[in-house]
Design an enzyme around this catalytic site. Structure first.
Site, PDB file in Angstrom:
ATOM      1  N   ARG A   1      12.916 -10.590  -0.476  1.00 39.39           N
ATOM      2  CA  ARG A   1      13.356 -11.025   0.855  1.00 39.39           C
ATOM      3  C   ARG A   1      12.973 -12.488   1.093  1.00 39.39           C
ATOM      4  O   ARG A   1      13.762 -13.263   1.615  1.00 39.39           O
ATOM      5  CB  ARG A   1      12.749 -10.154   1.956  1.00 39.39           C
ATOM      6  CG  ARG A   1      13.029 -10.743   3.361  1.00 39.39           C
ATOM      7  CD  ARG A   1      12.431  -9.936   4.493  1.00 39.39           C
ATOM      8  NE  ARG A   1      13.098  -8.651   4.618  1.00 39.39           N
ATOM      9  CZ  ARG A   1      12.470  -7.503   4.842  1.00 39.39           C
ATOM     10  NH1 ARG A   1      11.154  -7.484   4.966  1.00 39.39           N
ATOM     11  NH2 ARG A   1      13.142  -6.395   4.960  1.00 39.39           N
TER      12      ARG A   1
ATOM     13  N   LYS B   1      12.747  -1.342  -0.256  1.00 38.72           N
ATOM     14  CA  LYS B   1      12.734   0.078   0.110  1.00 38.72           C
ATOM     15  C   LYS B   1      14.034   0.487   0.814  1.00 38.72           C
ATOM     16  O   LYS B   1      14.667   1.475   0.434  1.00 38.72           O
ATOM     17  CB  LYS B   1      11.520   0.399   1.007  1.00 38.72           C
ATOM     18  CG  LYS B   1      10.185   0.137   0.305  1.00 38.72           C
ATOM     19  CD  LYS B   1       8.998   0.469   1.186  1.00 38.72           C
ATOM     20  CE  LYS B   1       8.893  -0.440   2.391  1.00 38.72           C
ATOM     21  NZ  LYS B   1       8.662  -1.853   2.064  1.00 38.72           N
ATOM     22  N   THR B   2      14.416  -0.268   1.834  1.00 40.01           N
ATOM     23  CA  THR B   2      15.657   0.050   2.555  1.00 40.01           C
ATOM     24  C   THR B   2      16.855  -0.069   1.608  1.00 40.01           C
ATOM     25  O   THR B   2      17.759   0.773   1.605  1.00 40.01           O
ATOM     26  CB  THR B   2      15.823  -0.907   3.753  1.00 40.01           C
ATOM     27  OG1 THR B   2      14.709  -0.716   4.643  1.00 40.01           O
ATOM     28  CG2 THR B   2      17.114  -0.638   4.511  1.00 40.01           C
TER      29      THR B   2
HETATM   30  N1  LIG Z   1      15.461  -5.448  -6.489  1.00 43.23           N
HETATM   31  C1  LIG Z   1      16.177  -6.276  -5.722  1.00 43.23           C
HETATM   32  N2  LIG Z   1      17.177  -6.980  -6.256  1.00 43.23           N
HETATM   33  C2  LIG Z   1      17.885  -7.847  -5.501  1.00 43.23           C
HETATM   34  N3  LIG Z   1      17.656  -8.047  -4.180  1.00 43.23           N
HETATM   35  C3  LIG Z   1      16.674  -7.365  -3.608  1.00 43.23           C
HETATM   36  C4  LIG Z   1      15.895  -6.435  -4.340  1.00 43.23           C
HETATM   37  N4  LIG Z   1      14.989  -5.885  -3.517  1.00 43.23           N
HETATM   38  C5  LIG Z   1      15.180  -6.451  -2.309  1.00 43.23           C
HETATM   39  N5  LIG Z   1      16.194  -7.342  -2.367  1.00 43.23           N
HETATM   40  C6  LIG Z   1      16.644  -8.176  -1.255  1.00 43.23           C
HETATM   41  O1  LIG Z   1      15.562  -8.332  -0.358  1.00 43.23           O
HETATM   42  C7  LIG Z   1      15.946  -7.977   0.958  1.00 43.23           C
HETATM   43  C8  LIG Z   1      14.865  -7.122   1.570  1.00 43.23           C
HETATM   44  O2  LIG Z   1      14.858  -5.852   0.977  1.00 43.23           O
HETATM   45  P1  LIG Z   1      14.637  -4.508   1.854  1.00 43.23           P
HETATM   46  O3  LIG Z   1      15.171  -4.689   3.220  1.00 43.23           O
HETATM   47  O4  LIG Z   1      15.186  -3.381   1.058  1.00 43.23           O
HETATM   48  O5  LIG Z   1      13.060  -4.449   1.888  1.00 43.23           O
HETATM   49  P2  LIG Z   1      12.107  -3.315   2.511  1.00 43.23           P
HETATM   50  O6  LIG Z   1      11.199  -2.906   1.394  1.00 43.23           O
HETATM   51  O7  LIG Z   1      12.919  -2.257   3.157  1.00 43.23           O
HETATM   52  O8  LIG Z   1      11.273  -4.133   3.588  1.00 43.23           O
HETATM   53  P3  LIG Z   1      10.588  -3.597   4.970  1.00 43.23           P
HETATM   54  O9  LIG Z   1       9.318  -2.909   4.582  1.00 43.23           O
HETATM   55  O10 LIG Z   1      10.317  -4.875   5.712  1.00 43.23           O
HETATM   56  O11 LIG Z   1      11.581  -2.721   5.649  1.00 43.23           O
HETATM   57  C9  LIG Z   1      17.290  -7.276   0.859  1.00 43.23           C
HETATM   58  O12 LIG Z   1      18.180  -7.800   1.783  1.00 43.23           O
HETATM   59  C10 LIG Z   1      17.802  -7.566  -0.537  1.00 43.23           C
HETATM   60  O13 LIG Z   1      18.825  -8.532  -0.476  1.00 43.23           O
HETATM   61 MG   LIG Z   2      13.143  -1.763   5.162  1.00 46.90          MG
END
Ligand SMILES: Nc1ncnc2c1ncn2[C@@H]1O[C@H](COP(=O)(O)OP(=O)(O)OP(=O)(O)O)[C@@H](O)[C@H]1O
Ligand SMILES: [Mg+2]
Length: 361
Positions: A241, A88-89
């Protein structure tokens, strides 16, 4: 109308800064520390085409962005929902990058007063992307201010106090809100309706996680065997992640105890050290299953009771452990609480009780 005094508008409570620094506030396992977060930031895809998997959301989003750019307008507000660690982030940052816009970052818990949000909104430049992480945790008055700002591009600034207070409407330049939430169900309908596009991120398939791992290994400059990539992927709970985190642990093992090569053997040995089992379940997941089966006889048991039994916050159990356990068919949700399904008993090496068979078999 916000009840905050005007000097609240100047209060320095807004956390605006590097999104990577901001990840500290999101729901992640307590293991995430400073170096881990920096390592995670280094592996983030920067553009939509680098973002692995989630084809449906990616296609939809690229249409939304391209159309907005063709019109020369800020795109509709975007809501991203899904369990932690699915991107998401990362997508919020990609949206700003694709638009060539700057990104402002805040989160529900960082905004304590409506005035805090008014201060952020009134300082936005045209076309900026405002990322609100954990948007389901915004306080009600801030939420109400946000609806109006999202719909009418207007914020009411309150001047004066008490009976003499008046609201001066301030118009805002067009901007785009990107909201992220692990619990879309908690968003009140009026707020949810203000988002023109909602992308729901789902767990990744193993072959997608393998691609994430191969990409990350390349960026880290470590040699990763195909068999090791597939082993790590299958134990990553459908979550990039976690895949990246396990990759770094296997790299540690290979450097210290192996020959530096990330082989199948290195992967298996490292994952045994870190107590990640063949299904990818970690300590918290197993603690939940264990409590459900051994302490509560398979349930049904309420979320809060279950969380107390494993020594975690209910929100952590609900957003971090449960979605994957449910998807794997290990745990079921019933109106009376959580229940252990037959594969849960089997996974713990216990006999499946007859009642559980009749209920779900
Ligand atoms: N589709 C993707 N392709 C490659 N790497 C990814 C992908 N999605 C996530 N990642 C990796 O996973 C890690 C975590 O992703 P992210 O921080 O965007 O998750 P999030 O959904 O925001 O989690 P949270 O709910 O804990 O905030 C990132 O650092 C990234 O390197
Ligand atoms: Mg996040």
């Amino acid at each position: 109308m916000p009840e905050d005094a005007p000097d609240d508008l100047l209060g320095g409570r807004i956390e605006v800064g590097e999104p990577d620094a901001f990840d500290a506030g999101s729901v992640v396992r307590p293991a995430a520390d400073e170096p881990e977060r920096a390592a995670e930031a280094a592996l983030r895809p920067r553009r939509l085409e680098e973002f692995v998997g989630q084809r449906v959301v990616r296609d939809q989003l690229s249409l939304v962005l391209e159309a907005a750019m063709a019109r020369g307008r800020a795109p509709d507000h975007v809501l991203l929902s899904g369990p932690p660690g699915l991107g998401k982030t990362t997508l919020a940052m990609i949206i700003a990058a694709e638009l060539g816009a700057s990104l402002r970052v805040t989160s529900g818990p960082a905004i304590q007063h409506a005035g805090d949000l008014a201060a952020v909104l009134s300082s936005l430049d045209e076309g900026e992307v405002l990322f609100i992480d954990e948007i389901h945790r915004l306080a009600r008055p801030a939420e109400e201010l946000l609806y109006v700002a999202m719909e009418d591009f207007r914020v009411d600034v309150v001047v004066g106090k008490g009976a003499g207070a008046s609201a001066i409407p301030l118009s805002l330049p067009p901007f785009t809100v990107v909201g992220a939430t692990t619990r879309a169900g908690l968003l009140p309908a009026p707020l949810r309706d203000r988002f023109g596009f909602t992308g729901h991120l789902d767990f990744y398939a193993d072959d997608e996680l393998e691609r994430v791992l191969v990409r990350s290994a390349g960026l880290l400059g470590v040699p990763l065997d195909a068999a090791a990539a597939s082993e790590i992927a299958s134990r990553s709970r459908g979550t990039p992640r976690i895949a990246n985190r396990l990759l770094r642990r296997v790299r540690d093992w290979a450097q210290v105890r192996g020959d530096g090569r990330l082989s199948l053997d290195a992967a298996r040995s490292a994952l045994a050290v870190y107590e990640v089992d063949e299904r990818g379940l970690d300590r918290l997941d197993r603690a939940v299953l264990d409590a459900l089966c051994r302490r509560f006889g398979g349930g049904p048991v309420g979320l809060t009771t279950l969380a107390v039994a494993v020594g975690e916050e209910p929100e952590t159990v609900e957003t971090v452990a449960e979605p994957f356990l449910v998807r794997e068919g290990l745990v079921g949700r019933t109106p009376r609480g959580r229940v252990a399904l037959p594969p849960a008993w089997e996974h713990l090496g216990l006999a499946v009780p007859a009642a559980s068979d009749t209920l779900f078999g």
